[in-house]
Motif scaffolding. Structure first.
Motif, PDB file in Angstrom:
ATOM      1  N   UNK A   1       0.844  -1.205   0.000  1.00 40.07           N
ATOM      2  CA  UNK A   1       0.000   0.000   0.000  1.00 40.07           C
ATOM      3  C   UNK A   1       0.877   1.253   0.000  1.00 40.07           C
ATOM      4  N   UNK A   2       1.950   1.248   0.782  1.00 39.75           N
ATOM      5  CA  UNK A   2       2.865   2.401   0.823  1.00 39.75           C
ATOM      6  C   UNK A   2       3.507   2.633  -0.542  1.00 39.75           C
ATOM      7  N   UNK A   3       3.958   1.577  -1.179  1.00 35.64           N
ATOM      8  CA  UNK A   3       4.591   1.697  -2.496  1.00 35.64           C
ATOM      9  C   UNK A   3       3.591   2.232  -3.518  1.00 35.64           C
ATOM     10  N   UNK A   4       2.386   1.707  -3.489  1.00 34.52           N
ATOM     11  CA  UNK A   4       1.340   2.167  -4.391  1.00 34.52           C
ATOM     12  C   UNK A   4       1.039   3.646  -4.158  1.00 34.52           C
ATOM     13  N   UNK A   5       0.942   4.050  -2.900  1.00 41.67           N
ATOM     14  CA  UNK A   5       0.655   5.445  -2.552  1.00 41.67           C
ATOM     15  C   UNK A   5       1.779   6.369  -3.002  1.00 41.67           C
ATOM     16  N   UNK A   6       3.029   5.963  -2.751  1.00 43.57           N
ATOM     17  CA  UNK A   6       4.180   6.782  -3.123  1.00 43.57           C
ATOM     18  C   UNK A   6       4.281   6.907  -4.643  1.00 43.57           C
ATOM     19  N   UNK A   7       4.063   5.830  -5.384  1.00 42.18           N
ATOM     20  CA  UNK A   7       4.156   5.905  -6.845  1.00 42.18           C
ATOM     21  C   UNK A   7       3.055   6.789  -7.421  1.00 42.18           C
ATOM     22  N   UNK A   8       1.859   6.702  -6.895  1.00 41.37           N
ATOM     23  CA  UNK A   8       0.777   7.574  -7.364  1.00 41.37           C
ATOM     24  C   UNK A   8       1.065   9.032  -7.012  1.00 41.37           C
ATOM     25  N   UNK A   9       1.621   9.267  -5.843  1.00 43.15           N
ATOM     26  CA  UNK A   9       1.960  10.621  -5.417  1.00 43.15           C
ATOM     27  C   UNK A   9       3.054  11.189  -6.316  1.00 43.15           C
ATOM     28  N   UNK A  10       4.040  10.372  -6.660  1.00 39.26           N
ATOM     29  CA  UNK A  10       5.139  10.820  -7.521  1.00 39.26           C
ATOM     30  C   UNK A  10       4.631  11.152  -8.921  1.00 39.26           C
ATOM     31  N   UNK A  11       3.714  10.336  -9.436  1.00 37.56           N
ATOM     32  CA  UNK A  11       3.151  10.595 -10.760  1.00 37.56           C
ATOM     33  C   UNK A  11       2.363  11.894 -10.773  1.00 37.56           C
ATOM     34  N   UNK A  12       1.689  12.193  -9.720  1.00 36.46           N
ATOM     35  CA  UNK A  12       0.877  13.400  -9.652  1.00 36.46           C
ATOM     36  C   UNK A  12       1.743  14.651  -9.622  1.00 36.46           C
ATOM     37  N   UNK A  13       3.004  14.552  -9.241  1.00 36.67           N
ATOM     38  CA  UNK A  13       3.885  15.702  -9.112  1.00 36.67           C
ATOM     39  C   UNK A  13       4.483  16.151 -10.442  1.00 36.67           C
ATOM     40  N   UNK A  14       4.537  15.282 -11.431  1.00 34.78           N
ATOM     41  CA  UNK A  14       5.173  15.623 -12.704  1.00 34.78           C
ATOM     42  C   UNK A  14       4.156  16.273 -13.630  1.00 34.78           C
ATOM     43  N   UNK A  15       4.484  17.485 -14.068  1.00 35.45           N
ATOM     44  CA  UNK A  15       3.638  18.211 -15.004  1.00 35.45           C
ATOM     45  C   UNK A  15       4.551  18.703 -16.116  1.00 35.45           C
ATOM     46  N   UNK A  16       4.194  18.388 -17.361  1.00 37.50           N
ATOM     47  CA  UNK A  16       5.059  18.663 -18.494  1.00 37.50           C
ATOM     48  C   UNK A  16       4.398  19.676 -19.430  1.00 37.50           C
ATOM     49  N   UNK A  17       5.203  20.633 -19.887  1.00 37.36           N
ATOM     50  CA  UNK A  17       4.735  21.622 -20.840  1.00 37.36           C
ATOM     51  C   UNK A  17       5.755  21.771 -21.959  1.00 37.36           C
TER      52      UNK A  17
END
Length: 171
Positions: free
Chosen positions: A12-28
């Motif tokens: 659950x921690x790994x899943x939460x951290x990976x989803x949190x990390x994905x949410x932080x990347x914003x590309x323009x």
């Protein structure tokens, strides 16, 4: 049971951290060259650069005309020249041609240096605007599309051109 609970907790921690990390990347992305070309200062820079470059072109034209005249004289008089004079004149013509090539190379380097010097303030201003827009809109990465596609494969991103133009006061 405790092992199963620990494994589930870690998953659950790994899943939460990976989803949190994905949410932080914003590309323009932005066409940085187009931003610079649309800045009002770009016209002044181009006019100044054209004027600077014209000085070298005029000098090269004068040198080329002198060379062409010398070649015509050599061709007209070569039949009556002695071997020593012909060799001397040939060496002079080769020297003139080498001076023209050296001058052209030097002129190209000087124009490129002047161009970089004149464009740097515009580039810095545009880069600052892009950086501000990226911070305001929380972009992690901004790619420059003016050099073609920077990446072969990349996730979708947002075009920041309108926001940067607004920041710079461009239409």
């Amino acid at each position: 049971m405790k092992k199963l609970f620990k494994v589930a907790l870690v998953a659950v921690c790994i899943l939460f951290v990976s989803n949190f990390a994905k949410a932080q990347v914003k590309i323009g992305y932005i066409n940085f060259g187009e931003v610079i070309r649309e800045m009002p200062e770009a016209k002044t820079v181009q006019t100044t650069l054209d004027s600077y470059q014209k000085q070298f072109i005029d000098q090269l034209t004068i040198m080329n005309n002198a060379y062409q005249t010398a070649v015509k004289e050599f061709q007209a008089q070569s039949a009556t020249m002695t071997d020593a004079v012909r060799t001397s004149k040939t060496a002079e013509l080769q020297d003139m041609q080498k001076r023209m090539q050296d001058y052209q190379t030097s002129a190209q380097q000087q124009v490129e240096t002047k161009s970089n010097e004149l464009i740097k303030p515009l580039s810095d201003k545009a880069r600052a605007a892009v950086t501000e827009v990226a911070k305001e809109k929380a972009y992690t990465y901004v790619f420059d599309t003016s050099q073609g596609a920077p990446l072969i494969v990349s996730p979708d991103g947002d075009d920041l051109m309108a926001a940067v133009k607004l920041k710079l006061g461009l239409k």
